[in-house]
Design a protein around this motif. Sequence first.
Motif, short mmCIF file in Angstrom:
data_model
loop_
_atom_site.label_atom_id
_atom_site.label_comp_id
_atom_site.label_asym_id
_atom_site.label_seq_id
_atom_site.Cartn_x
_atom_site.Cartn_y
_atom_site.Cartn_z
N GLN A 46 0.98 -1.13 0.02
CA GLN A 46 0.02 0.02 0.00
C GLN A 46 0.79 1.39 0.04
OE1 GLN A 46 -0.42 -2.55 2.04
NE2 GLN A 46 -2.29 -3.44 1.57
N GLN A 47 1.96 1.14 0.91
CA GLN A 47 2.92 2.33 0.88
C GLN A 47 3.52 2.55 -0.40
OE1 GLN A 47 5.09 0.85 3.95
NE2 GLN A 47 4.57 2.36 5.48
N TYR B 144 2.35 1.76 -3.51
CA TYR B 144 1.39 2.26 -4.49
C TYR B 144 1.07 3.64 -4.29
CZ TYR B 144 0.60 -2.45 -6.41
OH TYR B 144 0.71 -3.61 -7.11
N ARG B 145 1.13 4.08 -3.21
CA ARG B 145 0.87 5.64 -2.76
C ARG B 145 1.94 6.24 -3.21
NH1 ARG B 145 -1.51 3.62 2.09
NH2 ARG B 145 0.43 4.16 2.99
N GLU B 146 3.10 5.89 -3.06
CA GLU B 146 4.43 6.60 -3.34
C GLU B 146 4.54 6.67 -4.73
OE1 GLU B 146 7.48 9.10 -2.79
OE2 GLU B 146 6.41 8.26 -1.18
N GLU C 299 2.18 6.83 -7.31
CA GLU C 299 1.34 7.75 -7.56
C GLU C 299 1.93 9.06 -7.32
OE1 GLU C 299 -1.55 7.41 -9.24
OE2 GLU C 299 -1.21 5.28 -9.17
N ARG C 300 2.32 9.32 -6.30
CA ARG C 300 3.16 10.77 -5.85
C ARG C 300 4.24 11.04 -6.74
NH1 ARG C 300 1.82 10.05 -0.23
NH2 ARG C 300 3.46 8.72 -0.11
#
Length: 187
Positions: free
Chosen positions: A38-39, A41-43, A45-46
């Motif tokens: 999850q971390q 995938y968020r990174e 995107e950023r």
Amino acid sequence: MSLKYAVLAALLEGEASGYELSKVFDVSLANFWPATPQQLYRELERLARDGLIQARVVRQERRPDKRMFTLTEAGREDLRAFAAAPPRRPTAIRDELLIKIQAMDGVDPGTTRGQIEERMSWARGKLDRYTRVRERLLAGRTEDEFLREADRIGPYLTLMAGIAFEEENLRWCERVLTHLRRRSAVG
């Protein structure tokens, strides 16, 4: 340091999906920079939003489409600048087991032994994985040959740090168990 640079460094290996990056983290980066999927995938995107990586969609017939990520030139430049800068501060150990050992007096010694043996099991498992990665990287070459000839040696050098860390974990655990056995023999 943020997860940002660990992800950018992982993408130096080439294009990868989020799933593939999570496997890279499990095998090679988790020994010094763990992250959950999850971390990651968020990174991702950023980083894409910031123009440091780019994503392309790969259509798949019987599976959901997947996004493949690559470094942009801006991402490579940012990573080079990061790699050239001195570290902000030395590494600090944050380990729950060490707090438990600090507070172990008055706790059943069997409980403490069990915690140490569990740590040893984890360390042996990681060493086994690291050994397989090492063999894959070397591909029949000696370490000296690899370090002289390989295009990229950074992943191997960090793998060496992970191996040394887990070997030291095992040595420390053995020492702790030796002292616990001596104390129980006296008491």
